[in-house]
Design a protein around this motif. Structure first.
Motif, PDB file in Angstrom:
ATOM      1  N   PHE A   1       0.863  -1.202   0.000  1.00 30.13           N
ATOM      2  CA  PHE A   1       0.000   0.000   0.000  1.00 30.13           C
ATOM      3  C   PHE A   1       0.891   1.241   0.000  1.00 30.13           C
ATOM      4  O   PHE A   1       1.767   1.371   0.830  1.00 30.13           O
ATOM      5  CB  PHE A   1      -0.880   0.010   1.246  1.00 30.13           C
ATOM      6  CG  PHE A   1      -1.803   1.196   1.303  1.00 30.13           C
ATOM      7  CD1 PHE A   1      -3.056   1.151   0.732  1.00 30.13           C
ATOM      8  CD2 PHE A   1      -1.394   2.353   1.943  1.00 30.13           C
ATOM      9  CE1 PHE A   1      -3.903   2.235   0.800  1.00 30.13           C
ATOM     10  CE2 PHE A   1      -2.230   3.448   2.012  1.00 30.13           C
ATOM     11  CZ  PHE A   1      -3.488   3.385   1.430  1.00 30.13           C
ATOM     12  N   THR A   2       0.680   2.128  -0.953  1.00 29.53           N
ATOM     13  CA  THR A   2       1.482   3.342  -1.012  1.00 29.53           C
ATOM     14  C   THR A   2       0.578   4.549  -0.982  1.00 29.53           C
ATOM     15  O   THR A   2      -0.454   4.590  -1.650  1.00 29.53           O
ATOM     16  CB  THR A   2       2.329   3.389  -2.305  1.00 29.53           C
ATOM     17  OG1 THR A   2       1.480   3.214  -3.421  1.00 29.53           O
ATOM     18  CG2 THR A   2       3.386   2.299  -2.292  1.00 29.53           C
TER      19      THR A   2
ATOM     20  N   ASN B   1       7.981  -6.738  -0.978  1.00 26.44           N
ATOM     21  CA  ASN B   1       7.978  -6.996   0.467  1.00 26.44           C
ATOM     22  C   ASN B   1       7.010  -8.108   0.856  1.00 26.44           C
ATOM     23  O   ASN B   1       6.870  -8.432   2.037  1.00 26.44           O
ATOM     24  CB  ASN B   1       7.612  -5.720   1.237  1.00 26.44           C
ATOM     25  CG  ASN B   1       8.660  -4.644   1.075  1.00 26.44           C
ATOM     26  OD1 ASN B   1       9.844  -4.940   0.991  1.00 26.44           O
ATOM     27  ND2 ASN B   1       8.222  -3.396   1.006  1.00 26.44           N
ATOM     28  N   GLY B   2       6.300  -8.656  -0.115  1.00 28.81           N
ATOM     29  CA  GLY B   2       5.394  -9.754   0.157  1.00 28.81           C
ATOM     30  C   GLY B   2       4.056  -9.346   0.736  1.00 28.81           C
ATOM     31  O   GLY B   2       3.323 -10.193   1.259  1.00 28.81           O
ATOM     32  N   GLU B   3       3.695  -8.074   0.645  1.00 31.91           N
ATOM     33  CA  GLU B   3       2.409  -7.608   1.167  1.00 31.91           C
ATOM     34  C   GLU B   3       1.386  -7.507   0.043  1.00 31.91           C
ATOM     35  O   GLU B   3       1.715  -7.216  -1.107  1.00 31.91           O
ATOM     36  CB  GLU B   3       2.570  -6.260   1.861  1.00 31.91           C
ATOM     37  CG  GLU B   3       3.296  -6.348   3.185  1.00 31.91           C
ATOM     38  CD  GLU B   3       3.071  -5.106   4.016  1.00 31.91           C
ATOM     39  OE1 GLU B   3       2.275  -5.179   4.975  1.00 31.91           O
ATOM     40  OE2 GLU B   3       3.665  -4.071   3.705  1.00 31.91           O
TER      41      GLU B   3
ATOM     42  N   ASP C   1      -9.102  -2.167   3.521  1.00 29.56           N
ATOM     43  CA  ASP C   1      -8.806  -3.301   2.643  1.00 29.56           C
ATOM     44  C   ASP C   1      -7.380  -3.807   2.866  1.00 29.56           C
ATOM     45  O   ASP C   1      -7.129  -5.017   2.904  1.00 29.56           O
ATOM     46  CB  ASP C   1      -8.986  -2.897   1.176  1.00 29.56           C
ATOM     47  CG  ASP C   1     -10.417  -2.529   0.838  1.00 29.56           C
ATOM     48  OD1 ASP C   1     -11.339  -3.138   1.413  1.00 29.56           O
ATOM     49  OD2 ASP C   1     -10.615  -1.610   0.024  1.00 29.56           O
ATOM     50  N   TYR C   2      -6.449  -2.880   2.994  1.00 30.15           N
ATOM     51  CA  TYR C   2      -5.051  -3.244   3.245  1.00 30.15           C
ATOM     52  C   TYR C   2      -4.916  -4.085   4.513  1.00 30.15           C
ATOM     53  O   TYR C   2      -4.214  -5.098   4.540  1.00 30.15           O
ATOM     54  CB  TYR C   2      -4.205  -1.973   3.355  1.00 30.15           C
ATOM     55  CG  TYR C   2      -2.808  -2.218   3.876  1.00 30.15           C
ATOM     56  CD1 TYR C   2      -1.806  -2.690   3.036  1.00 30.15           C
ATOM     57  CD2 TYR C   2      -2.496  -1.968   5.210  1.00 30.15           C
ATOM     58  CE1 TYR C   2      -0.519  -2.918   3.511  1.00 30.15           C
ATOM     59  CE2 TYR C   2      -1.225  -2.190   5.696  1.00 30.15           C
ATOM     60  CZ  TYR C   2      -0.238  -2.664   4.852  1.00 30.15           C
ATOM     61  OH  TYR C   2       1.027  -2.898   5.336  1.00 30.15           O
ATOM     62  N   LEU C   3      -5.593  -3.685   5.581  1.00 33.79           N
ATOM     63  CA  LEU C   3      -5.480  -4.406   6.846  1.00 33.79           C
ATOM     64  C   LEU C   3      -6.041  -5.825   6.728  1.00 33.79           C
ATOM     65  O   LEU C   3      -5.419  -6.792   7.198  1.00 33.79           O
ATOM     66  CB  LEU C   3      -6.199  -3.637   7.956  1.00 33.79           C
ATOM     67  CG  LEU C   3      -5.578  -2.296   8.357  1.00 33.79           C
ATOM     68  CD1 LEU C   3      -6.439  -1.589   9.404  1.00 33.79           C
ATOM     69  CD2 LEU C   3      -4.160  -2.480   8.881  1.00 33.79           C
ATOM     70  N   TYR C   4      -7.208  -5.967   6.098  1.00 33.28           N
ATOM     71  CA  TYR C   4      -7.804  -7.303   5.994  1.00 33.28           C
ATOM     72  C   TYR C   4      -7.030  -8.205   5.038  1.00 33.28           C
ATOM     73  O   TYR C   4      -6.853  -9.399   5.292  1.00 33.28           O
ATOM     74  CB  TYR C   4      -9.263  -7.196   5.546  1.00 33.28           C
ATOM     75  CG  TYR C   4     -10.211  -6.960   6.697  1.00 33.28           C
ATOM     76  CD1 TYR C   4     -10.334  -7.896   7.724  1.00 33.28           C
ATOM     77  CD2 TYR C   4     -10.984  -5.804   6.781  1.00 33.28           C
ATOM     78  CE1 TYR C   4     -11.198  -7.689   8.788  1.00 33.28           C
ATOM     79  CE2 TYR C   4     -11.852  -5.590   7.836  1.00 33.28           C
ATOM     80  CZ  TYR C   4     -11.949  -6.534   8.843  1.00 33.28           C
ATOM     81  OH  TYR C   4     -12.792  -6.331   9.905  1.00 33.28           O
TER      82      TYR C   4
ATOM     83  N   LEU D   1      -6.368 -11.287   7.812  1.00 35.25           N
ATOM     84  CA  LEU D   1      -7.427 -12.275   7.937  1.00 35.25           C
ATOM     85  C   LEU D   1      -7.742 -13.014   6.640  1.00 35.25           C
ATOM     86  O   LEU D   1      -7.956 -14.228   6.642  1.00 35.25           O
ATOM     87  CB  LEU D   1      -8.689 -11.580   8.465  1.00 35.25           C
ATOM     88  CG  LEU D   1      -9.885 -12.430   8.881  1.00 35.25           C
ATOM     89  CD1 LEU D   1     -10.669 -11.689   9.951  1.00 35.25           C
ATOM     90  CD2 LEU D   1     -10.800 -12.720   7.702  1.00 35.25           C
ATOM     91  N   ILE D   2      -7.778 -12.316   5.521  1.00 34.80           N
ATOM     92  CA  ILE D   2      -8.242 -12.932   4.283  1.00 34.80           C
ATOM     93  C   ILE D   2      -7.286 -13.998   3.753  1.00 34.80           C
ATOM     94  O   ILE D   2      -7.733 -15.074   3.350  1.00 34.80           O
ATOM     95  CB  ILE D   2      -8.546 -11.842   3.226  1.00 34.80           C
ATOM     96  CG1 ILE D   2      -9.757 -11.014   3.682  1.00 34.80           C
ATOM     97  CG2 ILE D   2      -8.832 -12.459   1.857  1.00 34.80           C
ATOM     98  CD1 ILE D   2     -10.098  -9.847   2.782  1.00 34.80           C
ATOM     99  N   PRO D   3      -5.964 -13.760   3.722  1.00 34.77           N
ATOM    100  CA  PRO D   3      -5.075 -14.844   3.285  1.00 34.77           C
ATOM    101  C   PRO D   3      -5.090 -15.995   4.288  1.00 34.77           C
ATOM    102  O   PRO D   3      -5.029 -15.790   5.499  1.00 34.77           O
ATOM    103  CB  PRO D   3      -3.692 -14.182   3.251  1.00 34.77           C
ATOM    104  CG  PRO D   3      -3.958 -12.718   3.220  1.00 34.77           C
ATOM    105  CD  PRO D   3      -5.221 -12.531   4.006  1.00 34.77           C
ATOM    106  N   GLY D   4      -5.162 -17.244   3.786  1.00 36.27           N
ATOM    107  CA  GLY D   4      -5.134 -18.391   4.675  1.00 36.27           C
ATOM    108  C   GLY D   4      -3.796 -18.530   5.374  1.00 36.27           C
ATOM    109  O   GLY D   4      -3.706 -18.970   6.517  1.00 36.27           O
ATOM    110  N   SER D   5      -2.712 -18.142   4.706  1.00 40.17           N
ATOM    111  CA  SER D   5      -1.373 -18.138   5.285  1.00 40.17           C
ATOM    112  C   SER D   5      -0.557 -17.130   4.505  1.00 40.17           C
ATOM    113  O   SER D   5      -0.975 -16.684   3.436  1.00 40.17           O
ATOM    114  CB  SER D   5      -0.737 -19.525   5.196  1.00 40.17           C
ATOM    115  OG  SER D   5      -0.461 -19.843   3.840  1.00 40.17           O
ATOM    116  N   PRO D   6       0.626 -16.750   5.011  1.00 39.62           N
ATOM    117  CA  PRO D   6       1.405 -15.718   4.308  1.00 39.62           C
ATOM    118  C   PRO D   6       1.724 -16.064   2.865  1.00 39.62           C
ATOM    119  O   PRO D   6       1.944 -15.184   2.046  1.00 39.62           O
ATOM    120  CB  PRO D   6       2.677 -15.619   5.155  1.00 39.62           C
ATOM    121  CG  PRO D   6       2.263 -16.066   6.517  1.00 39.62           C
ATOM    122  CD  PRO D   6       1.233 -17.135   6.285  1.00 39.62           C
TER     123      PRO D   6
END
Length: 545
Positions: free
Chosen positions: A13-14, A166-168, A188-191, A195-200
């Motif tokens: 997010f920029t 950075n993998g975000e 949206d960035y926070l979720y 929470l939304i991705p099952g794993s990184p």
């Protein structure tokens, strides 16, 4: 977990360099409370034709042209919320310094005066605590973000998810564009990074259906009005005035939004937002006595837009808990923006009967659908004066949304003052303020606007009409006066924790078989009835020179 959707990996997010604000946030700064001197409040503010009260400086400036003596006054009291519960640093009862000002009156002829006035008054008091709770039946705030990702394109009200170095996760305008979508918000960035991705490293993403929500927000702060006036009269028949107004904005809000998920887990979004800045406007007015032998008066006035130059900042944190698993992520931002409020028009009538009764009626109109959200898009440096001047342009898409959600507001003020004896006055007043919001209005998370990008909360409230009832007493002793007023203001509204999204096509994949299934998903928020009922006690001390 519910449906799965296949996404590619994303980017960071920029912050963007130009800024605007969202319709419901802008609306918080629009309009004014009924406030000023206790006499003005006690008569419901219906003094724009009667005049001779310092509080008319910001409504009908010609009212100061009726002063025949110099005068100073000071007002303050208590504001009390009659519903809800205390939350965070907010209190339901708060002291308030509401007004200080004066008029210097000079005679220019046998029946003519030239007056100069200054007045500070609290145009808006933000002290208010909002509480709301209800069931959700499978909808959720995180599902809103999930469905926006499923849309996959800024042009459809969503975004395309991909990862950065950075993998975000970040929402881009589409599958081929690498610009951050304006529809990609801070929420949206926070979720999408908790929470939304099952794993990184998961390519399959999920949302959590919620069973209920609980919301609390504490608003504090004020808008201070500093008004400078020149007024006068011609042969005690025509009264003219003009006021130059400055505004000082201090808004603070802290909220906690909690969702309980169907699997027993939960998420809390805490949001701290501040808005500060300044604005200016100009008001011009006239009062006429059409019949020389009658005290009957007609008043008219017009107020320019308030041109606001503002700064907003937020610190927002999402905490997701599922048994021993806990994820937390935060984001903060600060930016400058501008809004221009609409023009305001007023017409008033006033009449006195002998020395015992004064009657006032005022009608005002202001079309809030014309609030102009502005994008700071550049500027220039004046080397001669050593100043930098910002330029701005309208935020077309947000302003289109504003025209759909907000509407013209009519304000009706009625007031009466009765003096049973010369130095004692009894006052009654009433206000009706029509709704600012359309009954079916909602915050739109899919607007391609910087106001969406910087959103750190999804809730909104469609407030209905306001009814104000006032009464007051006044006592005069020699050159001193003391006035007391009580005001009860009642307003209800419909609160929603997030906006409705309907009919988003989701493609699900069975991990075992590889088969795909297409379904239509919606996210419908459950509304809650809320109230903004407040009482005010106001005391004014005045002295006439």
């Amino acid at each position: 977990m519910k449906s799965k959707y296949i996404f590619f990996a994303v980017s960071l997010f920029t912050a963007l360099s130009v800024n605007a604000q969202e319709t419901y946030e802008n609306a918080k700064l629009a309009g004014e409370d009924l406030n000023g001197t206790a006499r003005y409040v006690g008569m419901g503010g219906a003094m724009e034709a009667l005049g001779a009260d310092i509080s008319t400086i910001g409504t009908n400036p010609a009212g100061l042209g009726l002063f025949r003596h110099s005068n100073i006054s000071l007002s303050g009291g208590l504001v009390m919320q009659t519903n809800g519960k205390d939350f965070a640093n907010g209190n339901k009862t708060n002291p308030s310094f509401d007004q200080i000002g004066g008029v210097y009156s000079t005679r220019t002829g046998q029946k003519s005066f030239l007056n100069f006035g200054f007045n500070y008054h609290k145009g808006k008091n933000f002290d208010y605590i909002l509480n709301a709770a209800n069931s959700l039946n499978g909808s959720s705030q995180n599902k809103q973000s999930y469905l926006k990702g499923a849309l996959g394109d800024e042009g459809k009200g969503g975004f395309y998810i991909d990862k950065n170095t950075n993998g975000e996760n970040i929402g881009y305008i589409n599958a081929t564009g690498k610009s951050v979508a304006y529809t990609w918000s801070q929420i949206d960035y926070l979720y999408w990074n908790t929470l939304i991705p099952g794993s990184p490293t998961a390519s399959s993403h999920n949302y959590e259906p919620a069973s209920s929500y609980d919301f609390n927000r504490s608003h504090t702060g004020y808008i201070g009005n500093y008004d400078f006036n020149v007024s006068g009269n011609l042969n005690d028949r025509v009264y003219l005035g003009i006021t130059f107004g400055l505004k000082d904005v201090h808004y603070n809000a802290y909220s906690e939004y909690t969702e309980i998920f169907a699997n027993g887990a939960g998420a809390i979004v805490s949001d701290n937002r501040k808005i500060t800045g300044s604005g200016f406007d100009v008001t011009a007015g006239v009062i006429v006595r059409p019949v020389a032998e009658s005290p009957f008066r007609i008043g008219a006035y017009i107020k320019t837009p308030t041109w606001y130059d503002l700064t907003t900042s937020n610190i927002t944190t999402l905490t997701y808990s599922n048994g021993t698993t806990k994820k937390e992520k935060g984001i903060s931002n600060s930016y400058d923006y501008k809004i221009w409020t609409p023009w305001r028009f007023g017409l008033s009538l006033g009449h006195t009967i002998g020395s015992h009764i004064a009657l006032g009626l005022t009608y005002e109109y202001e079309d809030y659908s014309n609030i102009n959200s502005r994008i700071n898009d550049g500027g220039y440096y004046d080397y001669y004066y050593g100043e930098y001047y910002e330029s701005s342009s309208p935020d077309k898409y947000m302003n289109d949304h504003t025209r759909q959600v907000l509407k013209g507001v009519s304000t009706l003020k009625l007031g009466v003052e009765y003096k049973p004896v010369t130095n004692l006055a009894v006052r009654l007043g009433y206000n009706y303020v029509s709704p600012m919001y359309s009954s079916d209005g909602q915050k739109d998370p899919g607007i391609s606007s910087l106001g969406t990008s910087y959103a750190s909360a999804t809730d909104y409230t469609d407030w209905k009409a306001t009814n104000r009832f006032t009464l007051g007493l006044g006592y005069q002793f020699r050159k001193f006066n003391i006035d007391l007023a009580y005001q009860y203001s009642a307003q209800s509204g419909d609160f929603y924790p997030f906006s409705n999204i309907r009919g988003v096509t989701i493609t699900s994949t069975n991990p075992a078989t590889g088969a795909t299934t297409t379904v239509s998903e919606s996210n419908i928020a459950t509304g809650s009835k809320v109230k903004n009922d407040r009482s005010q006690l106001l005391l004014t001390l005045g002295y006439r020179f």
